[in-house]
Design an enzyme around this catalytic site. Sequence first.
Site, PDB file in Angstrom:
ATOM      1  N   GLY A  46      -6.036 -71.767 -46.048  1.00 16.45           N
ATOM      2  CA  GLY A  46      -4.695 -71.806 -46.622  1.00 16.45           C
ATOM      3  C   GLY A  46      -4.571 -72.977 -47.579  1.00 16.45           C
ATOM      4  N   GLN A  51      -0.393 -79.592 -52.130  1.00 16.23           N
ATOM      5  CA  GLN A  51      -1.704 -80.228 -51.984  1.00 16.23           C
ATOM      6  C   GLN A  51      -2.425 -80.416 -53.316  1.00 16.23           C
ATOM      7  OE1 GLN A  51      -2.681 -77.362 -48.630  1.00 16.23           O
ATOM      8  NE2 GLN A  51      -3.863 -79.137 -48.005  1.00 16.23           N
ATOM      9  N   CYS A  92      -6.981 -79.980 -41.947  1.00 11.86           N
ATOM     10  CA  CYS A  92      -6.252 -79.894 -43.216  1.00 11.86           C
ATOM     11  C   CYS A  92      -7.145 -80.392 -44.335  1.00 11.86           C
ATOM     12  CB  CYS A  92      -4.986 -80.752 -43.139  1.00 11.86           C
ATOM     13  SG  CYS A  92      -3.975 -80.683 -44.633  1.00 11.86           S
ATOM     14  N   LEU A  93      -7.150 -79.669 -45.435  1.00 14.04           N
ATOM     15  CA  LEU A  93      -7.963 -80.074 -46.586  1.00 14.04           C
ATOM     16  C   LEU A  93      -7.502 -81.419 -47.141  1.00 14.04           C
ATOM     17  CD1 LEU A  93      -8.188 -76.600 -48.361  1.00 14.04           C
ATOM     18  CD2 LEU A  93      -9.997 -77.763 -47.053  1.00 14.04           C
ATOM     19  N   HIS A 134       1.841 -74.431 -40.785  1.00 16.22           N
ATOM     20  CA  HIS A 134       1.171 -75.608 -41.359  1.00 16.22           C
ATOM     21  C   HIS A 134       1.465 -75.703 -42.863  1.00 16.22           C
ATOM     22  CE1 HIS A 134      -2.661 -78.193 -41.721  1.00 16.22           C
ATOM     23  NE2 HIS A 134      -2.444 -77.832 -42.969  1.00 16.22           N
ATOM     24  N   GLU A 135       1.396 -74.562 -43.552  1.00 17.89           N
ATOM     25  CA  GLU A 135       1.615 -74.565 -45.015  1.00 17.89           C
ATOM     26  C   GLU A 135       3.093 -74.798 -45.361  1.00 17.89           C
ATOM     27  OE1 GLU A 135      -1.005 -74.904 -46.349  1.00 17.89           O
ATOM     28  OE2 GLU A 135      -2.460 -73.797 -45.174  1.00 17.89           O
ATOM     29  N   HIS A 138       3.808 -78.329 -45.305  1.00 13.17           N
ATOM     30  CA  HIS A 138       3.391 -79.021 -46.547  1.00 13.17           C
ATOM     31  C   HIS A 138       4.499 -78.938 -47.598  1.00 13.17           C
ATOM     32  CE1 HIS A 138      -0.748 -80.335 -46.032  1.00 13.17           C
ATOM     33  NE2 HIS A 138      -1.181 -79.127 -45.693  1.00 13.17           N
TER      34      HIS A 138
HETATM   35  O1  GNR Z   1      -8.445 -74.662 -43.855  1.00 18.57           O
HETATM   36  C1  GNR Z   1      -7.576 -74.930 -43.021  1.00 18.57           C
HETATM   37  N1  GNR Z   1      -7.790 -74.656 -41.723  1.00 18.57           N
HETATM   38  C2  GNR Z   1      -6.828 -74.754 -40.743  1.00 18.57           C
HETATM   39  C3  GNR Z   1      -7.238 -74.682 -39.424  1.00 18.57           C
HETATM   40  C4  GNR Z   1      -6.318 -74.749 -38.396  1.00 18.57           C
HETATM   41  C5  GNR Z   1      -4.984 -74.868 -38.687  1.00 18.57           C
HETATM   42  C6  GNR Z   1      -4.553 -74.963 -39.995  1.00 18.57           C
HETATM   43  C7  GNR Z   1      -5.478 -74.894 -41.023  1.00 18.57           C
HETATM   44  S1  GNR Z   1      -4.932 -74.960 -42.663  1.00 18.57           S
HETATM   45  C8  GNR Z   1      -6.348 -75.618 -43.452  1.00 18.57           C
HETATM   46  C9  GNR Z   1      -6.158 -75.630 -44.965  1.00 18.57           C
HETATM   47  C10 GNR Z   1      -5.029 -76.550 -45.315  1.00 18.57           C
HETATM   48  O2  GNR Z   1      -5.082 -77.751 -45.279  1.00 18.57           O
HETATM   49  N2  GNR Z   1      -3.890 -75.986 -45.628  1.00 18.57           N
HETATM   50  O3  GNR Z   1      -2.810 -76.750 -45.887  1.00 18.57           O
HETATM   51 NI    NI Z   2      -3.071 -78.586 -44.829  1.00 20.82          NI
END
Ligand code: GNR
Ligand code: NI
Length: 168
Positions: A46, A51, A92-93, A134-135, A138
């Site tokens: 995601g 980001q 998270c990236l 999660h997104e 952000h």
């Molecule tokens: O790549 C991602 N893997 C992930 C794994 C578990 C819960 C959430 C994520 S999101 C993350 C990519 C990212 O940072 N999205 O904002």
């Molecule tokens: Ni993230």
Amino acid sequence: MAVRPILRFPDERLHTVARRVEHFDDALRQLVADMADTMYRAPGIGLAATQIDVHLRVIVIDVSETHDRLQVFINPEIIGEDGERRVSEEGCLSVPGIYEEVERPERVRVRAFDEHGKPFTLEASGLLAVCLQHEIDHLNGRVFVQYLSRLKQNRIRTRLLKQVREAA
Ligand code: GNR
Ligand code: NI
């Protein structure tokens, strides 16, 4: 193909609240394409526009095992939460190398628009539900580490700042 640089925690810009998209135009679709390129390249499941330092309410997600099921969410809103709260490990990236447990509702109902301005609603569970929440966090300027204790947040901050120093 345009892979864009991803902001890293702790970076103040990750705490910007994104604005709603008003124009479903070619510029929006170019942004979505760049976000997909950036997400697949990382690789991640995601990516929120926040980001890549674009403060618009745009998310791309692909939780498929084949990495060929792109889902686009413009102006997403959680309109319902259901089930138990579930703990799962998140990464998270923008917080590379850190994996921590976060508790969230198991199922969410989300309303959003696609990149052509067509509205839809979706009932998500499992990894998709985790990723959507999660997104959307952000887009609201929230990074998953903010669910952790202050002590853990400070340790993560120190570790990531050290990584950046050592890479320089
Ligand atoms: O790549 C991602 N893997 C992930 C794994 C578990 C819960 C959430 C994520 S999101 C993350 C990519 C990212 O940072 N999205 O904002
Ligand atoms: Ni993230």
